[in-house]
Design a protein around this motif. Structure first.
Motif, PDB file in Angstrom:
ATOM      1  N   MET A   1       0.846  -1.170   0.000  1.00 49.00           N
ATOM      2  CA  MET A   1       0.000   0.000   0.000  1.00 49.00           C
ATOM      3  C   MET A   1       0.895   1.238   0.000  1.00 49.00           C
ATOM      4  SD  MET A   1      -2.807   1.298   2.828  1.00 49.00           S
ATOM      5  CE  MET A   1      -1.935   0.640   4.221  1.00 49.00           C
ATOM      6  N   SER A   2       0.574   2.157  -0.859  1.00 48.24           N
ATOM      7  CA  SER A   2       1.353   3.382  -0.961  1.00 48.24           C
ATOM      8  C   SER A   2       0.610   4.530  -0.296  1.00 48.24           C
ATOM      9  CB  SER A   2       1.597   3.726  -2.432  1.00 48.24           C
ATOM     10  OG  SER A   2       2.225   4.968  -2.525  1.00 48.24           O
ATOM     11  N   LEU A   3       1.299   5.274   0.548  1.00 48.46           N
ATOM     12  CA  LEU A   3       0.709   6.438   1.196  1.00 48.46           C
ATOM     13  C   LEU A   3       1.258   7.732   0.616  1.00 48.46           C
ATOM     14  CD1 LEU A   3       0.692   5.266   4.930  1.00 48.46           C
ATOM     15  CD2 LEU A   3      -1.172   5.214   3.287  1.00 48.46           C
ATOM     16  N   ASP A   4       1.766   7.661  -0.609  1.00 49.50           N
ATOM     17  CA  ASP A   4       2.294   8.855  -1.256  1.00 49.50           C
ATOM     18  C   ASP A   4       1.161   9.819  -1.586  1.00 49.50           C
ATOM     19  OD1 ASP A   4       4.876   7.850  -1.188  1.00 49.50           O
ATOM     20  OD2 ASP A   4       4.703   6.928  -3.162  1.00 49.50           O
ATOM     21  N   ILE A   5       1.424  11.092  -1.386  1.00 50.22           N
ATOM     22  CA  ILE A   5       0.464  12.146  -1.694  1.00 50.22           C
ATOM     23  C   ILE A   5       1.267  13.328  -2.220  1.00 50.22           C
ATOM     24  CG2 ILE A   5       0.505  12.928   0.701  1.00 50.22           C
ATOM     25  CD1 ILE A   5      -2.384  13.847   0.390  1.00 50.22           C
ATOM     26  N   SER A   6       0.721  14.009  -3.217  1.00 51.68           N
ATOM     27  CA  SER A   6       1.444  15.151  -3.760  1.00 51.68           C
ATOM     28  C   SER A   6       1.508  16.266  -2.718  1.00 51.68           C
ATOM     29  CB  SER A   6       0.754  15.680  -5.023  1.00 51.68           C
ATOM     30  OG  SER A   6      -0.457  16.330  -4.684  1.00 51.68           O
ATOM     31  N   LYS A   7       2.557  17.058  -2.813  1.00 54.81           N
ATOM     32  CA  LYS A   7       2.734  18.151  -1.857  1.00 54.81           C
ATOM     33  C   LYS A   7       1.570  19.133  -1.947  1.00 54.81           C
ATOM     34  CE  LYS A   7       5.886  21.585  -0.162  1.00 54.81           C
ATOM     35  NZ  LYS A   7       7.237  21.953   0.078  1.00 54.81           N
ATOM     36  N   GLU A   8       1.096  19.384  -3.140  1.00 53.93           N
ATOM     37  CA  GLU A   8      -0.014  20.317  -3.331  1.00 53.93           C
ATOM     38  C   GLU A   8      -1.280  19.811  -2.652  1.00 53.93           C
ATOM     39  OE1 GLU A   8       1.787  19.107  -6.013  1.00 53.93           O
ATOM     40  OE2 GLU A   8       3.080  20.866  -6.181  1.00 53.93           O
ATOM     41  N   GLU A   9      -1.595  18.529  -2.854  1.00 52.37           N
ATOM     42  CA  GLU A   9      -2.787  17.948  -2.238  1.00 52.37           C
ATOM     43  C   GLU A   9      -2.657  17.942  -0.712  1.00 52.37           C
ATOM     44  OE1 GLU A   9      -5.634  13.997  -2.733  1.00 52.37           O
ATOM     45  OE2 GLU A   9      -3.667  14.021  -3.676  1.00 52.37           O
ATOM     46  N   TYR A  10      -1.460  17.607  -0.233  1.00 56.25           N
ATOM     47  CA  TYR A  10      -1.192  17.609   1.202  1.00 56.25           C
ATOM     48  C   TYR A  10      -1.419  18.995   1.793  1.00 56.25           C
ATOM     49  CZ  TYR A  10       1.474  17.404   5.571  1.00 56.25           C
ATOM     50  OH  TYR A  10       1.846  17.484   6.883  1.00 56.25           O
ATOM     51  N   GLU A  11      -0.831  20.003   1.170  1.00 50.07           N
ATOM     52  CA  GLU A  11      -0.940  21.375   1.675  1.00 50.07           C
ATOM     53  C   GLU A  11      -2.383  21.870   1.643  1.00 50.07           C
ATOM     54  OE1 GLU A  11       1.340  23.151   3.179  1.00 50.07           O
ATOM     55  OE2 GLU A  11       2.921  21.683   2.863  1.00 50.07           O
ATOM     56  N   GLU A  12      -3.109  21.521   0.599  1.00 50.90           N
ATOM     57  CA  GLU A  12      -4.503  21.950   0.469  1.00 50.90           C
ATOM     58  C   GLU A  12      -5.362  21.393   1.608  1.00 50.90           C
ATOM     59  OE1 GLU A  12      -8.197  21.084  -2.550  1.00 50.90           O
ATOM     60  OE2 GLU A  12      -6.191  21.284  -3.416  1.00 50.90           O
ATOM     61  N   ILE A  13      -5.209  20.113   1.887  1.00 53.17           N
ATOM     62  CA  ILE A  13      -5.984  19.495   2.963  1.00 53.17           C
ATOM     63  C   ILE A  13      -5.491  19.982   4.318  1.00 53.17           C
ATOM     64  CG2 ILE A  13      -6.608  17.321   4.068  1.00 53.17           C
ATOM     65  CD1 ILE A  13      -6.388  16.025   1.259  1.00 53.17           C
ATOM     66  N   LEU A  14      -4.192  20.043   4.498  1.00 54.57           N
ATOM     67  CA  LEU A  14      -3.620  20.472   5.777  1.00 54.57           C
ATOM     68  C   LEU A  14      -4.067  21.879   6.139  1.00 54.57           C
ATOM     69  CD1 LEU A  14      -1.805  19.858   8.179  1.00 54.57           C
ATOM     70  CD2 LEU A  14       0.129  20.664   6.823  1.00 54.57           C
ATOM     71  N   GLU A  15      -4.156  22.746   5.149  1.00 57.95           N
ATOM     72  CA  GLU A  15      -4.586  24.129   5.399  1.00 57.95           C
ATOM     73  C   GLU A  15      -5.984  24.159   6.018  1.00 57.95           C
ATOM     74  OE1 GLU A  15      -4.342  28.065   5.820  1.00 57.95           O
ATOM     75  OE2 GLU A  15      -2.709  26.802   5.128  1.00 57.95           O
ATOM     76  N   GLN A  16      -6.824  23.224   5.663  1.00 59.14           N
ATOM     77  CA  GLN A  16      -8.187  23.194   6.170  1.00 59.14           C
ATOM     78  C   GLN A  16      -8.290  22.591   7.565  1.00 59.14           C
ATOM     79  OE1 GLN A  16     -11.030  21.620   3.371  1.00 59.14           O
ATOM     80  NE2 GLN A  16      -9.778  22.287   1.654  1.00 59.14           N
ATOM     81  N   ILE A  17      -7.332  21.753   7.977  1.00 57.59           N
ATOM     82  CA  ILE A  17      -7.468  21.047   9.248  1.00 57.59           C
ATOM     83  C   ILE A  17      -6.401  21.405  10.281  1.00 57.59           C
ATOM     84  CG2 ILE A  17      -8.638  19.077   8.184  1.00 57.59           C
ATOM     85  CD1 ILE A  17      -5.980  17.538   8.435  1.00 57.59           C
ATOM     86  N   LYS A  18      -5.457  22.234   9.930  1.00 54.42           N
ATOM     87  CA  LYS A  18      -4.361  22.502  10.869  1.00 54.42           C
ATOM     88  C   LYS A  18      -4.824  23.349  12.048  1.00 54.42           C
ATOM     89  CE  LYS A  18      -2.380  26.598   8.728  1.00 54.42           C
ATOM     90  NZ  LYS A  18      -1.220  27.158   8.090  1.00 54.42           N
TER      91      LYS A  18
END
Length: 59
Positions: A1-18
């Protein structure tokens, strides 16, 4: 199983939940991002399966 995520997608989601003031002892932001990513993928797969199922029932 791969848990790779693009930096852009990571930042977009993180911005909403941080929460900078969170006293949590783990990287809660990254954990939530990974969980949300998987849930979104599962939702897309489920929607595709449902569409295929309903198309077969109509035949």
């Amino acid at each position: 199983m791969s848990l790779d995520i693009s930096k852009e997608e990571y930042e977009e989601i993180l911005e909403q939940i941080k929460d900078e003031d969170s006293p949590v002892g783990i990287d809660a932001g990254k954990t939530h991002v990974l969980i949300l990513q998987k849930l979104m993928r599962l939702e897309r797969r489920l929607e595709a399966l449902e569409m295929r199922f309903f198309e077969e029932e109509e035949e």
